[in-house]
Structures are given as structure tokens and as C-alpha cells.
Scaffold this active site. Structure first.
Site, PDB file in Angstrom:
ATOM      1  NE  ARG A 125      41.624  12.345  15.138  1.00 36.42           N
ATOM      2  CZ  ARG A 125      40.980  11.388  14.270  1.00 36.42           C
ATOM      3  NH1 ARG A 125      39.749  10.935  14.831  1.00 36.42           N
ATOM      4  NH2 ARG A 125      41.483  10.915  13.411  1.00 36.42           N
ATOM      5  CD  GLN A 150      42.941   7.149   6.608  1.00 37.67           C
ATOM      6  OE1 GLN A 150      43.247   6.749   5.321  1.00 37.67           O
ATOM      7  NE2 GLN A 150      44.089   7.425   7.321  1.00 37.67           N
ATOM      8  CD  GLU A 151      39.282   8.640  12.019  1.00 38.13           C
ATOM      9  OE1 GLU A 151      40.179   8.240  12.768  1.00 38.13           O
ATOM     10  OE2 GLU A 151      39.234   9.783  11.865  1.00 38.13           O
ATOM     11  CB  SER A 152      38.823   2.096  12.879  1.00 36.03           C
ATOM     12  OG  SER A 152      37.843   1.604  12.213  1.00 36.03           O
ATOM     13  CE1 TYR A 158      40.983  10.792   9.083  1.00 33.01           C
ATOM     14  CE2 TYR A 158      39.728  12.650   8.428  1.00 33.01           C
ATOM     15  CZ  TYR A 158      39.773  11.430   9.008  1.00 33.01           C
ATOM     16  OH  TYR A 158      38.757  10.850   9.631  1.00 33.01           O
TER      17      TYR A 158
END
Length: 498
Positions: free
Chosen positions: A61, A318-320, A445
Site C-alpha cells: 500500500r 473486508q479490511e477489518s 480483495y
């Protein structure tokens, strides 16, 4: 008299030259006696050679990360100097950096082998690892258990690797052990070849396999060849005592040992790939327990940015898994998993604050969309922005260029999606501007977020219908104004995009 007088200036000139020569020699001796450590501190730069790989150094990232990178950065901080990385394309080039004195040391997950010990000086040992046989698990085929199981099989290792050196020694006593040394390949290429059954076996570092296994579900780790080998940094053969002592002092620090333990957990711990996570039942549970308190913030973020609130909610999940305290192995944190640069860009000061994270993450995704060419139509425009949010704009640009080089459309998500995984293969990423990336991750993702959006839409529609049904049972007991307020509340809660 004349001849004697003529010789006098000559004698004085010779004496002057001798004096200057002596002064130059003394200066040269003094200069050459300056330690390498002193030179590093005077220049203010520690030059470290490494490889662009998931075990050593890469960009995640748009942030520099990797076990060796973070450890080398800590050593540079200890010396009070800046870290300057020189990234090699392969092991040959890496060791040439040291031979040519263009770097002060190598930090690249290097095993201490006999051949390397002949030419270089090792730093402190900070880990041990084994070289294990990797095979494809297949029904009816037993796992290899002994060296003889590898005889007359299709086995491959990388050129100049410690595994190649090990097999060459074993081959002297076991001539039936045949193997191929591949020059133009990397470890992931070999893992992929075993997965696709074009290779029977490969040999690789146990730690590396553990970090990548979840992306190759058919592969298994079998027995280790030889004893566990030490991992160390490598220095020139004539490295001076002061630099060696500084390294030893640094590695002896309890803070350094604690850092190494933390780095091993974050970078090497065997774990399931979080991007493979897809559990509808868990999503339903989290929808009730975690999403409802965050709902208004996602709605506000959607209003601020013009993005679909379902998209933002799916990104957060999705992230957390909508966990405000979540921390990734590489240190990004919060519901929207913002990196330090991303947080600074959107003015987030506390990444674990749910409101700041959601609003900031939404703005960052909106910024990504603005940087994607306008000519790309929806929904591909959004899928590209999501990929950039995950892997970084630089790596996405590399993938698009690679897609175009192979004759496909760099503005079409399905075409770029097919080529993103190539960013993890050495023969490709060494030719790209931003180097190695886990290119399969942005693919999963985007796929996962699209699935979560569909499930969220269905769940909320289902809940909306259920609540309307429950409401109809009590509608007769409500006056028209109360009924209108109840209906609006349901619409706001479960269909805010209407």
C-alpha cells in the site's frame, strides 16, 4: 664552484619531494585506517543490499515494509544515520554489490553456508531455518519421507541459492539425486510449477513456504534436508572490528530481540490468508453486533464523498470485519486499515477512532477514484480504485502496463485482473517500476468486496421485509403520523440509498 652551486637546488627539490611523499603516505595511511563504521557515520548513510521479495523488502500500500527492511531501518536508527537500500534483481547481483563495495552489508534472509563463509564475513545470527521438500498433495501418492523418494524425480532449486549448494553436496554421495538449477525463476515460480504438476518437488526455506502456503492450497511441506541453518547479514570479508562490534551490540539489545520476535510474528507466522475469508454466517453476526453502531458513520461518509454506502461498508468489512481495534501484520490499523501516508493525506490523526477511520477511508477511496483515468467506465472504474486502495497506485499502474505489453486492454478490469498476480513473479517484477507486490491480493480483495456488497444488499432487503411484516401486525394500533415515522426509520436504517 659553478657545478656545485648548480647541484644545490636539485638536492633541495629532491628533499622537498621526499617530504611531500612522506606526508602523502602518512595521510593515505590515516585515511585507509578510518574504520568503515566511522565512514558510515561521517557520510550519514548506511547502504544495505537486499532483494525485492516477501521475505525481505517490498511496498505494501505504497509503504516500504518487509522483515529485513524494518530490521535494517532499526540498525540505521541505532547508528543515527539514514538507510539507503540497493535492491538487486537476483542473488548474483546481490553478492556483486558486496564484492564491488557498493553497499556496507547485505540483509536478505541469507543462510550462512560454507561457500559464503569463504568469501564474506557473517554478522550476528538472528534466526535458524531449514530447507524443506515441497510437494503437491494428491490422492494415492504418499508424501516423500526420505531422500531416496526424490531419486529420479523432477526436482528444482534456484541458482546461487543455499538449497542449490546443499543439493550439490548431497549429489556427491547420492548420484541418483538429480535436480535442475533454474536461473530465470524465483521461489514462487517453483511453487506454482509444483502446484501445476510440471515439477514433482522443490526445495525452499521453511519460513518462506509458511508465509505463502495459503495461496497454494495444494502444496504441503515434507521433511527437511540437512540441519537447521543460521540466518545472518553478510559483510565484506575485510569488514573492520568496529562495525562488527556495533552490529553485535545492536543485536544484543533486548529491544532488538523484541523487534525480531515481533517481525517474525508479523511477517512469518503461518496463518490463513485473510483475503480468503468469506463466511456468510459470520457476516450476519457482525452485521448485528458491529455494523449497527457504525451505520450512521458509513452513511455520513457516503454523503461526504458521493460513494455508495454499501461499497464503503463492504470495504470496512473486508479490511477489518468492522473491528476498530484491528491491526494488520504490517501495522496498518482501524476499521478502514489506513496506512500512515494515507491517514496523513486525509487528515486522520487517530486511525483507531471509528469515525475518523470510516470518514478518512471513504475520502481516501474517493481520492483513488479521482486518480483513475476518467475514460474507464463504471463499474470497472470503481474496481480499479479498490485495487489501488489495496495494493497502491504504483503497483496498479505496473499491472496495467504489463497488461498492455501482453496485448490486452489496460482499461478493462477483467484483463488487468488476470495480470495482477504476475507482480509476484521475479521475471516480471524485476522489470517493473515499483517491484514486487502480492498481486493476487487485490484480485481477491475486489472479488470479496463485490460479494460482500451483494450479501449486504440481500441481508438488508430481507431485514427490511421482515420489519415491514412485523410493522403490519401493529399498524392498526398506530395513528397515521406514527406509522409514517416508523416507515421512514426503517427506510433510513435498511435502505438508505433509496
Amino acid at each position: 664552484m659553478f657545478s656545485l652551486d648548480a647541484k644545490q637546488p636539485v638536492k633541495e627539490s629532491l628533499l622537498l619531494l621526499a617530504t611531500l611523499g612522506l606526508m602523502f603516505a602518512l595521510a593515505w595511511i590515516n585515511l585507509s585506517s578510518t574504520s568503515l563504521l566511522t565512514s558510515i557515520r561521517e557520510q550519514g548513510i548506511l547502504r544495505v543490499g537486499t532483494l525485492n521479495s516477501p521475505m525481505t523488502y517490498y511496498q505494501d500500500r505504497s509503504e516500504d515494509t518487509g522483515f529485513e527492511y524494518e530490521l535494517a531501518q532499526a540498525f540505521a536508527d541505532y547508528l543515527g544515520v539514514e538507510l539507503e537500500l540497493q535492491v538487486a534483481n537476483n542473488l548474483n547481483q546481490l553478492f556483486s554489490f558486496l564484492n564491488q563495495r557498493s553497499v556496507h552489508l547485505l540483509a536478505s534472509n541469507l543462510q550462512l553456508t560454507d561457500d559464503r563463509l569463504k568469501n564474506f564475513k557473517p554478522g550476528p545470527i538472528y534466526r535458524h531455518t531449514t530447507s524443506n521438500v515441497i510437494y503437491r498433495e494428491r490422492r494415492g501418492r504418499p508424501a516423500p519421507k526420505t531422500l531416496s523418494d526424490l531419486y529420479q524425480k523432477n526436482l528444482a532449486v534456484l541458482a546461487n541459492s543455499s538449497q542449490a549448494e546443499l543439493l550439490q553436496k548431497l549429489n556427491l554421495e547420492h548420484p541418483q539425486l538429480q535436480f535442475e538449477i533454474r536461473e530465470e525463476a524465483d521461489t514462487l515460480d517453483l511453487m506454482r510449477a509444483v502446484q501445476e504438476q510440471s515439477l514433482d518437488f522443490m526445495l525452499t526455506d521453511s519460513f518462506f513456504f509458511d508465509t505463502q502456503k495459503s495461496f497454494f492450497p495444494g502444496l504441503q511441506k515434507s521433511f527437511a534436508l540437512g540441519d537447521a541453518q543460521p540466518i545472518t547479514w553478510m559483510l565484506p570479508g575485510n569488514a573492520d572490528r568496529e562495525l562488527m562490534q556495533a552490529l553485535q551490540d545492536f543485536f544484543n539489545l533486548e529491544s532488538t530481540q523484541a523487534l525480531i520476535r515481533d517481525l517474525e510474528i508479523r511477517h512469518f507466522s503461518p496463518r490463513q490468508n485473510p483475503l480468503n475469508f468469506f463466511d456468510t454466517q459470520s457476516l450476519r453476526t457482525h452485521l448485528e453486533e458491529r455494523f449497527l453502531p457504525l451505520e450512521t458513520h458509513f452513511l455520513q461518509a457516503a454523503e461526504n464523498t458521493g460513494l455508495d454506502w454499501l461499497l464503503l461498508a463492504a470495504v470496512g468489512y473486508q479490511e477489518s470485519l468492522w473491528d476498530a481495534d484491528a491491526v494488520s501484520p504490517t501495522g496498518v490499523r482501524g476499521i478502514m486499515m489506513l496506512t500512515h501516508p494515507a491517514a496523513r493525506e486525509v487528515g486522520v490523526t487517530d486511525r483507531t477512532d471509528p469515525i475518523q477511520s470510516i470518514l478518512g477511508g471513504a475520502q481516501y477511496l474517493a481520492n483513488m477514484k479521482e486518480r483513475i483515468p476518467e475514460r474507464i467506465p463504471e463499474p470497472d472504474h470503481t474496481w480499479f480504485a479498490l485495487a489501488a486502495y489495496n495494493v497502491g497506485l504504483g503497483h496498479l499502474a505496473d499491472a496495467r502496463r504489463l497488461t498492455q505489453q501482453k496485448g490486452f486492454n489496460p482499461d478493462r478490469w477483467e484483463d488487468v485482473r488476470r495480470h495482477l498476480p504476475l507482480l509476484a513473479q521475479e521475471r516480471y517484477y524485476t522489470q517493473l517500476r515499483h517491484g514486487y507486490a502480492r498481486g493476487h491480493e487485490p484480485v481477491r480483495y475486489v472479488d470479496n468486496i463485490r460479494k460482500y456488497m451483494d450479501i449486504l444488499h440481500w441481508e438488508l432487503q430481507h431485514s427490511f421485509g421482515r420489519l415491514l411484516s412485523e410493522q403490519s401486525e401493529t399498524a392498526e394500533r398506530l395513528d397515521p403520523e406514527s406509522l409514517r415515522e416508523q416507515s421512514e426509520r426503517i427506510l433510513r436504517n435498511f435502505a438508505p440509498s433509496l
